[in-house]
Design a protein around this motif. Structure first.
Motif, PDB file in Angstrom:
ATOM      1  N   GLY A 181       2.377 -30.814 -24.368  1.00 15.24           N
ATOM      2  CA  GLY A 181       1.464 -31.868 -24.830  1.00 15.24           C
ATOM      3  C   GLY A 181       1.525 -32.071 -26.326  1.00 15.24           C
ATOM      4  N   LEU A 182       1.715 -30.979 -27.078  1.00 14.81           N
ATOM      5  CA  LEU A 182       1.834 -31.095 -28.531  1.00 14.81           C
ATOM      6  C   LEU A 182       3.046 -31.936 -28.898  1.00 14.81           C
ATOM      7  N   GLY A 183       4.153 -31.746 -28.182  1.00 14.31           N
ATOM      8  CA  GLY A 183       5.342 -32.539 -28.457  1.00 14.31           C
ATOM      9  C   GLY A 183       5.105 -34.020 -28.221  1.00 14.31           C
ATOM     10  N   ALA A 184       4.339 -34.348 -27.187  1.00 17.38           N
ATOM     11  CA  ALA A 184       4.025 -35.756 -26.921  1.00 17.38           C
ATOM     12  C   ALA A 184       3.221 -36.351 -28.060  1.00 17.38           C
ATOM     13  N   ARG A 185       2.275 -35.570 -28.585  1.00 15.24           N
ATOM     14  CA  ARG A 185       1.450 -36.075 -29.699  1.00 15.24           C
ATOM     15  C   ARG A 185       2.251 -36.206 -30.990  1.00 15.24           C
ATOM     16  N   LEU A 186       3.330 -35.434 -31.109  1.00 16.32           N
ATOM     17  CA  LEU A 186       4.163 -35.494 -32.310  1.00 16.32           C
ATOM     18  C   LEU A 186       5.265 -36.550 -32.218  1.00 16.32           C
ATOM     19  N   GLY A 187       5.310 -37.280 -31.105  1.00 11.67           N
ATOM     20  CA  GLY A 187       6.261 -38.380 -30.986  1.00 11.67           C
ATOM     21  C   GLY A 187       7.513 -38.063 -30.202  1.00 11.67           C
ATOM     22  N   PRO A 213      14.391 -37.290 -26.378  1.00 12.70           N
ATOM     23  CA  PRO A 213      13.320 -36.685 -27.192  1.00 12.70           C
ATOM     24  C   PRO A 213      12.559 -35.533 -26.539  1.00 12.70           C
ATOM     25  N   PRO A 214      12.102 -35.650 -25.281  1.00  9.69           N
ATOM     26  CA  PRO A 214      11.409 -34.497 -24.689  1.00  9.69           C
ATOM     27  C   PRO A 214      12.299 -33.259 -24.594  1.00  9.69           C
ATOM     28  N   ASN A 215      13.595 -33.474 -24.358  1.00 10.90           N
ATOM     29  CA  ASN A 215      14.506 -32.337 -24.272  1.00 10.90           C
ATOM     30  C   ASN A 215      14.739 -31.691 -25.632  1.00 10.90           C
ATOM     31  N   VAL A 216      14.855 -32.509 -26.674  1.00 12.10           N
ATOM     32  CA  VAL A 216      15.034 -31.970 -28.022  1.00 12.10           C
ATOM     33  C   VAL A 216      13.844 -31.085 -28.403  1.00 12.10           C
ATOM     34  N   TRP A 217      12.648 -31.540 -28.059  1.00 11.99           N
ATOM     35  CA  TRP A 217      11.453 -30.756 -28.347  1.00 11.99           C
ATOM     36  C   TRP A 217      11.478 -29.415 -27.604  1.00 11.99           C
ATOM     37  N   PHE A 218      11.902 -29.441 -26.343  1.00  8.23           N
ATOM     38  CA  PHE A 218      11.968 -28.192 -25.593  1.00  8.23           C
ATOM     39  C   PHE A 218      13.049 -27.268 -26.152  1.00  8.23           C
ATOM     40  N   TYR A 219      14.213 -27.814 -26.526  1.00  6.78           N
ATOM     41  CA  TYR A 219      15.276 -26.971 -27.072  1.00  6.78           C
ATOM     42  C   TYR A 219      14.792 -26.245 -28.325  1.00  6.78           C
ATOM     43  N   ALA A 220      14.056 -26.966 -29.172  1.00  7.91           N
ATOM     44  CA  ALA A 220      13.540 -26.349 -30.399  1.00  7.91           C
ATOM     45  C   ALA A 220      12.566 -25.211 -30.054  1.00  7.91           C
ATOM     46  N   TYR A 221      11.705 -25.462 -29.073  1.00  5.73           N
ATOM     47  CA  TYR A 221      10.745 -24.435 -28.658  1.00  5.73           C
ATOM     48  C   TYR A 221      11.465 -23.244 -28.031  1.00  5.73           C
ATOM     49  N   PHE A 222      12.446 -23.502 -27.192  1.00  2.00           N
ATOM     50  CA  PHE A 222      13.209 -22.447 -26.537  1.00  2.00           C
ATOM     51  C   PHE A 222      13.930 -21.580 -27.567  1.00  2.00           C
ATOM     52  N   ALA A 223      14.559 -22.220 -28.561  1.00  2.00           N
ATOM     53  CA  ALA A 223      15.260 -21.477 -29.614  1.00  2.00           C
ATOM     54  C   ALA A 223      14.285 -20.629 -30.423  1.00  2.00           C
ATOM     55  N   PRO A 264       8.006 -43.507 -22.875  1.00  2.00           N
ATOM     56  CA  PRO A 264       7.097 -44.253 -21.989  1.00  2.00           C
ATOM     57  C   PRO A 264       7.217 -43.808 -20.536  1.00  2.00           C
ATOM     58  N   ASP A 265       6.118 -43.843 -19.817  1.00  2.21           N
ATOM     59  CA  ASP A 265       6.125 -43.479 -18.403  1.00  2.21           C
ATOM     60  C   ASP A 265       7.099 -44.361 -17.634  1.00  2.21           C
ATOM     61  N   GLY A 266       7.810 -43.741 -16.719  1.00  2.05           N
ATOM     62  CA  GLY A 266       8.776 -44.483 -15.916  1.00  2.05           C
ATOM     63  C   GLY A 266      10.153 -44.578 -16.533  1.00  2.05           C
ATOM     64  N   THR A 267      10.324 -44.057 -17.765  1.00  2.00           N
ATOM     65  CA  THR A 267      11.638 -44.094 -18.401  1.00  2.00           C
ATOM     66  C   THR A 267      12.571 -43.115 -17.692  1.00  2.00           C
TER      67      THR A 267
END
Length: 425
Positions: free
Chosen positions: A33-39, A58-68, A43-46
């Motif tokens: 959720g924090l990643g969503a708030r940070l941009g 973008p959602p994957n980039v945020w997860f990769y950063a968190y995972f690393a 959009p839903d359905g993409t």
């Protein structure tokens, strides 16, 4: 086996499991959720990309950063804790690198699964002779697939090279540890084999099983939500009828059934494999003694030792016979299980060929992950037998009682030694 290479192995692996659970829960309850708030949201359905742009989604980039970050914090903490451990760079950071690359492999599988829908639908439309489809529609998709495949292949080649060095470092750590305690170990049956061969087999086998386990867990984390979403296309199952989230329940039930089935029918195999290594080692050792000592490897002794080898192999063949009956039955049934379950949905025309391909891939990934024990059972049996030999080996180092079979071997050796000493010259 472990503390020679890993720092404080019980605490190390336990902390790894706990840290993994904390990171997973933190992701779902806060970090996502924090990643969503940070941009980093879309959009839903993409739809998710089905080409290399998936890794820049973008959602994957945020997860990769968190995972690393999670991997780095764990590695840095243990580097400080194990600052004096000679193998910390390989055991800690090498393991984390393998975990990271394993996750990349799971991500490649997700991209290919995304690719299956447009390709399957295009193939169905072309076979139905719908207008507007050109040969370049197919060629473009194949070029996309080739880019994904070549990237995956390059990473896999480099990973295999690194993993080979990782395994040899683990073997080196065990070898150094055992040789430092050689005086306590040299009298144990098959000591040379355990140091030279069993350490190699143990490190390679356990590393392979470990990577498969990590891959299975990561695959479940990634593909369970995908399978959950795809369950909306399937509402009715044969015999069972309509249930909520049917694909999810099928993916849990079927592997669980296979795991319990093979665990029950194969319960005797680890002990028989362990005994097989014993009788082979005893026979080999007598032959080696016979090379330098004319009084050893005499026909009666050799006949008895080889008779033990023969007897144990025949027992193994019998137990593997009925084990393989159940194993191959399950493997063959596994190939058609999903298709049988989807017959009502297919006949009703509720899915396209592309969706079917996605369902088959996602179900296969989840099912194979739950089938970890089924797929690895023969390897696990081999590992258990090697572990028993090395565990008995290390009992001599720790001053613990040896297993009964080792005690019988030493008693026999002492008896033979006394008879040789009392033999008149």
């Amino acid at each position: 086996m472990f503390h020679s290479f890993f720092p404080k192995p019980k605490f190390y692996f336990a902390s790894g499991i706990i840290w993994s659970l904390v990171c997973v829960l933190a992701w779902y309850f806060f970090v996502d959720g924090l990643g969503a708030r940070l941009g980093f949201a879309v959009p839903d359905g993409t739809p998710e990309p089905y080409d290399l742009s998936y890794f820049a989604f973008p959602p994957n980039v945020w997860f990769y950063a968190y995972f690393a970050l999670c991997l780095f914090l764990f590695g840095a903490t243990w580097t400080v804790i194990a600052k004096d451990h000679p193998w910390k760079w390989w055991s800690i950071w090498g393991s984390l690198l393998i975990i990271a690359v394993t996750y990349f492999g799971v991500q490649v599988t997700v991209v290919i699964n995304n690719f299956r829908r447009p390709f399957g639908d295009l193939l169905q439309n072309a076979l139905s002779q719908k207008p507007g489809i050109t040969v370049w529609d197919f060629y473009n998709l194949q070029i996309i697939f080739a880019k994904i495949a070549f990237l995956s292949m390059g990473v896999s080649i480099l990973t295999d090279f690194f993993t080979s060095h990782y395994i040899f470092r683990w073997r080196t750590a065990m070898n150094d540890f055992y040789m430092a305690n050689w005086e306590k170990l040299r009298h144990i049956e098959g000591a040379s084999q355990r140091v030279q061969e069993d350490t190699m087999r143990f490190s390679a086998t356990l590393e392979g099983l470990g990577i498969n386990l990590i891959n299975s867990v990561m695959t479940l984390i990634v593909f369970l939500p995908i399978l959950y979403a795809l369950s909306s296309y399937v509402t009715e199952l044969p015999v069972i009828g309509e249930i909520a989230h049917p694909l999810l329940w099928l993916a849990i039930f079927w592997p669980a059934f296979g795991t319990v089935l093979l665990a029950v029918v194969g319960i005797k195999l680890p002990g028989l494999n362990f005994r097989n290594q014993r009788v082979e080692a005893a026979y080999r050792k007598e032959l080696v003694y016979g090379e330098d000592d004319g009084s050893r490897a005499q026909p009666p002794t050799v006949k008895e030792l080889f008779g033990n080898v023969r007897k144990n192999y025949f027992r193994l063949y019998w137990h593997y016979l009925y084990f393989n009956v159940f194993r191959y039955f399950y493997v063959q049934a596994d190939g058609i299980f999903l298709l049988i379950m989807l017959v009502p949905t297919i006949v009703a025309g509720k899915i396209t060929y592309g969706i079917y391909q996605q369902i088959a891939t996602a179900f296969g990934q989840v099912s194979n992950s739950f089938q970890y024990l089924v797929n690895s059972w023969t390897t696990i049996i081999e590992l258990l037998s090697i572990h028993k030999r090395l565990k008995a080996f290390e009992a001599a180092i720790d001053g613990e009682p040896l297993p009964e079979i080792d005690q019988r071997y030493l008693a026999r050796e002492d008896s033979d030694g006394e008879m040789a000493a009392n033999k008149p010259t």
